[in-house]
Motif scaffolding. Structure first.
Motif, PDB file in Angstrom:
ATOM      1  N   SER A  46      90.667  30.854 -28.620  1.00  0.00           N
ATOM      2  CA  SER A  46      90.949  30.193 -30.050  1.00  0.00           C
ATOM      3  C   SER A  46      91.625  31.139 -30.623  1.00  0.00           C
ATOM      4  O   SER A  46      91.836  32.296 -30.385  1.00  0.00           O
ATOM      5  CB  SER A  46      89.444  29.864 -30.745  1.00  0.00           C
ATOM      6  N   ILE A  48      93.438  31.925 -34.742  1.00  0.00           N
ATOM      7  CA  ILE A  48      93.513  31.495 -36.191  1.00  0.00           C
ATOM      8  C   ILE A  48      94.735  31.533 -36.698  1.00  0.00           C
ATOM      9  O   ILE A  48      95.548  32.507 -36.524  1.00  0.00           O
ATOM     10  CB  ILE A  48      92.370  32.485 -36.845  1.00  0.00           C
ATOM     11  N   GLU A  92      90.875  27.732 -37.603  1.00  0.00           N
ATOM     12  CA  GLU A  92      90.394  28.209 -36.367  1.00  0.00           C
ATOM     13  C   GLU A  92      90.871  26.998 -35.221  1.00  0.00           C
ATOM     14  O   GLU A  92      90.608  25.738 -35.600  1.00  0.00           O
ATOM     15  CB  GLU A  92      88.954  28.527 -36.091  1.00  0.00           C
ATOM     16  N   GLN A  94      90.643  25.820 -31.381  1.00  0.00           N
ATOM     17  CA  GLN A  94      90.015  25.996 -30.435  1.00  0.00           C
ATOM     18  C   GLN A  94      90.804  25.428 -29.107  1.00  0.00           C
ATOM     19  O   GLN A  94      91.257  24.096 -29.060  1.00  0.00           O
ATOM     20  CB  GLN A  94      88.651  25.699 -30.429  1.00  0.00           C
ATOM     21  N   LYS A 177      86.270  35.162 -41.503  1.00  0.00           N
ATOM     22  CA  LYS A 177      87.559  34.488 -40.907  1.00  0.00           C
ATOM     23  C   LYS A 177      88.394  33.865 -42.002  1.00  0.00           C
ATOM     24  O   LYS A 177      89.273  33.183 -41.735  1.00  0.00           O
ATOM     25  CB  LYS A 177      87.314  33.286 -40.127  1.00  0.00           C
TER      26      LYS A 177
END
Length: 206
Positions: A46, A48, A92, A94, A177
């Motif tokens: 993943s 970000i 995020e 994925q 995050k």
């Protein structure tokens, strides 16, 4: 039939890429970062976003080695399009089942990556095609040698190119995050902020 569908999807992505490039809002080194990685079993990773991504943004991923001028042959490629929605910063994204039928929680992707549990690397970049990068955005590996080299990428080891401890085959970032871009990049290179699984070892905070 499968090959025909792939060609159609590639055409859509190429058109999206052309639209995106005309907007002039291109990605630069460090505008995304990797936050998870798994190279054993059900491969996944993943990223970000470290800036807002405009609609029809296209990013290429490969586990090929870079020699300073081009990628080696015989490795995997995955192409991702953000779709027609703006994706905010600190989102995020994925990528699951990347060995066979990749799925993603934003946009769509095609292709495949078959990560080697003993050691591998992933580059993220933009360009005219999967084999013609114009700007490298991020990279991740569990062994610096798996990059081949970072020459002519503008990526920096331990910063925009994350290098997990050797023999790590699964890594999940546990830090904040929502942090600012510079703070998040710094945190992503501090392995105290991860759950790491190494070969022949249990889950542990490094």
């Amino acid at each position: 039939m499968k090959e025909f569908k792939i060609l159609i999807l590639l055409s859509v992505i190429v058109i999206s890429l052309l639209i995106y490039n005309k907007k002039g809002d291109k990605l630069h080194c460090g505008d995304i970062a990797f936050v998870s990685y798994n190279s054993k079993g059900d491969d996944y990773f993943s990223i970000i976003t470290l800036k807002q991504l405009q609609p029809h943004t296209v990013i290429y991923f490969t586990d090929a080695e870079w020699n300073g001028n081009h990628f080696n042959l015989g490795e995997g490629n995955l192409v991702w399009s953000s779709g027609d929605q703006t994706i905010p910063s600190n989102t995020e994204i994925q990528f699951k089942n990347i060995k066979t039928s990749p799925t993603t929680n934003h946009g769509f992707s095609i292709g495949e990556l078959r990560l080697n549990a003993n050691g591998d690397a992933i580059f993220a970049y933009v360009g005219e095609s999967p084999k013609q990068p114009s700007t490298f955005i991020a990279a991740v590996s569990n062994d610096a040698l798996e990059f081949g080299t970072l020459i002519n990428t503008k990526l920096t080891a331990g910063h925009t190119a994350i290098i997990y401890p050797k023999h790590t085959y699964q890594a999940n970032f546990q830090g904040d995050k929502s942090a600012t871009k510079n703070n998040l990049i710094e945190a992503l290179n501090d392995f105290n902020n991860y759950r790491l699984q190494k070969k022949n070892a249990a889950w542990a905070i490094n």
